[in-house]
Design a protein around this motif. Sequence first.
Motif, PDB file in Angstrom:
ATOM      1  N   PRO A   3       0.901  -1.240   0.026  1.00  0.00           N
ATOM      2  CA  PRO A   3       0.032   0.179  -0.088  1.00  0.00           C
ATOM      3  C   PRO A   3       0.794   1.154   0.051  1.00  0.00           C
ATOM      4  O   PRO A   3       2.053   1.382   0.529  1.00  0.00           O
ATOM      5  N   THR A   6       1.081   6.515   4.264  1.00  0.00           N
ATOM      6  CA  THR A   6       0.199   7.406   4.613  1.00  0.00           C
ATOM      7  C   THR A   6       0.526   9.130   4.899  1.00  0.00           C
ATOM      8  O   THR A   6      -0.354   9.760   5.241  1.00  0.00           O
ATOM      9  N   PRO A 165     -12.815  -3.035  -5.992  1.00  0.00           N
ATOM     10  CA  PRO A 165     -13.021  -3.757  -4.617  1.00  0.00           C
ATOM     11  C   PRO A 165     -13.205  -2.676  -3.773  1.00  0.00           C
ATOM     12  O   PRO A 165     -12.377  -1.737  -3.660  1.00  0.00           O
ATOM     13  N   GLU A 166     -13.910  -3.049  -2.754  1.00  0.00           N
ATOM     14  CA  GLU A 166     -14.080  -2.358  -1.318  1.00  0.00           C
ATOM     15  C   GLU A 166     -12.911  -1.965  -0.970  1.00  0.00           C
ATOM     16  O   GLU A 166     -12.797  -0.829  -0.135  1.00  0.00           O
ATOM     17  N   ASP A 167     -11.918  -3.017  -0.918  1.00  0.00           N
ATOM     18  CA  ASP A 167     -10.683  -2.985  -0.088  1.00  0.00           C
ATOM     19  C   ASP A 167      -9.563  -2.257  -0.714  1.00  0.00           C
ATOM     20  O   ASP A 167      -8.564  -1.950  -0.327  1.00  0.00           O
ATOM     21  N   ALA A 168      -9.791  -1.741  -2.049  1.00  0.00           N
ATOM     22  CA  ALA A 168      -9.072  -0.990  -2.930  1.00  0.00           C
ATOM     23  C   ALA A 168      -8.559   0.261  -2.594  1.00  0.00           C
ATOM     24  O   ALA A 168      -9.486   1.009  -1.993  1.00  0.00           O
ATOM     25  N   GLN A 169      -7.302   0.581  -2.654  1.00  0.00           N
ATOM     26  CA  GLN A 169      -6.675   1.947  -2.611  1.00  0.00           C
ATOM     27  C   GLN A 169      -7.287   2.774  -3.741  1.00  0.00           C
ATOM     28  O   GLN A 169      -7.431   2.354  -4.948  1.00  0.00           O
ATOM     29  N   ARG A 207     -16.491   2.082   1.577  1.00  0.00           N
ATOM     30  CA  ARG A 207     -15.104   2.025   1.078  1.00  0.00           C
ATOM     31  C   ARG A 207     -14.415   1.295   2.500  1.00  0.00           C
ATOM     32  O   ARG A 207     -14.457   1.994   3.495  1.00  0.00           O
ATOM     33  N   LYS A 208     -13.448   0.335   2.365  1.00  0.00           N
ATOM     34  CA  LYS A 208     -12.857  -0.121   3.389  1.00  0.00           C
ATOM     35  C   LYS A 208     -11.362   0.043   3.019  1.00  0.00           C
ATOM     36  O   LYS A 208     -10.562   0.175   3.855  1.00  0.00           O
ATOM     37  N   GLY A 209     -10.924   0.501   1.865  1.00  0.00           N
ATOM     38  CA  GLY A 209      -9.782   0.677   1.449  1.00  0.00           C
ATOM     39  C   GLY A 209      -9.501   2.065   1.610  1.00  0.00           C
ATOM     40  O   GLY A 209     -10.295   2.869   1.913  1.00  0.00           O
ATOM     41  N   ARG A 210      -8.189   2.606   1.567  1.00  0.00           N
ATOM     42  CA  ARG A 210      -8.012   3.930   1.769  1.00  0.00           C
ATOM     43  C   ARG A 210      -8.275   4.848   0.721  1.00  0.00           C
ATOM     44  O   ARG A 210      -7.817   4.431  -0.417  1.00  0.00           O
TER      45      ARG A 210
END
Length: 256
Positions: A3, A6, A165-169, A207-210
């Motif tokens: 990833p 941050t 996908p929901e966890d994608a950045q 969204r679960k990803g950043r």
Amino acid sequence: MPPLPTRPLIGISLKTYLDLPTTLSYTHGLLSLDPLAFNARTDLFLIPDHLTLHPCASILAPSHILLGAQDTHWEDHGPYTGCISPLVLSQLGVRIVEIGHAERRTQFGETDEIVSKKAAAVVRNGMVPLVCVGERRKESAASAAVGRAVEECKPQVMSVLKAIPEDAQVVFAYEPVWAIGADKPADKDHVVMVAREIKRMAVEGGRKGRVRVLYGGAAGPGTWEGVKEGVDGLFLGRFAHDIKNLKKVLEEVGGS
């Protein structure tokens, strides 16, 4: 690919303003910057033109500077003459792919559907989509400007979020079209409010990803201080093609 960090994210697009030797010289010049400016406090990415991606990848390999690409096709393989495969970009070490820029939308007729397909391809190949969004014209009344901008950005944002996908950045570059190439950036309060609304769309969309938002559009020294409460970094254009100017921005962001 791992990833993205941050820390505040600063990017430079070279578009096609520089030729081959100038691009390589510029890329080498990035390595001469104080590494503390973008290693400990900020992260930096460079988006050269496609023909110089390979040599730029070699130059940047020893550094922490991330490599980006200016566009991609939505298919990895096929009869797409003149297009760029997202698979090949990934194999070159590209981490970020810019898609949906206002120039692509107006000059090449790209739609939200096309941009969302490209975003899905970028994620599928382990990279992060950098999706440009923004309203086309400036409202004369400040009270109406934010609402108009959010209304126009929403389908641009949501079509991408639904395609990955929901966890994608994902990184959104908020660039009001009317501010691109202008003498000064959009009003700081306007930028902060629109950026917050873009993030809210992502949260409400589950969204679960950043999800991060950068500001672009005549950004330069002095821009960060006014917008840092709403955005996660800056996306720079021609101003940053002079490394001395880029250094000023890095110092401002890194020192905040």
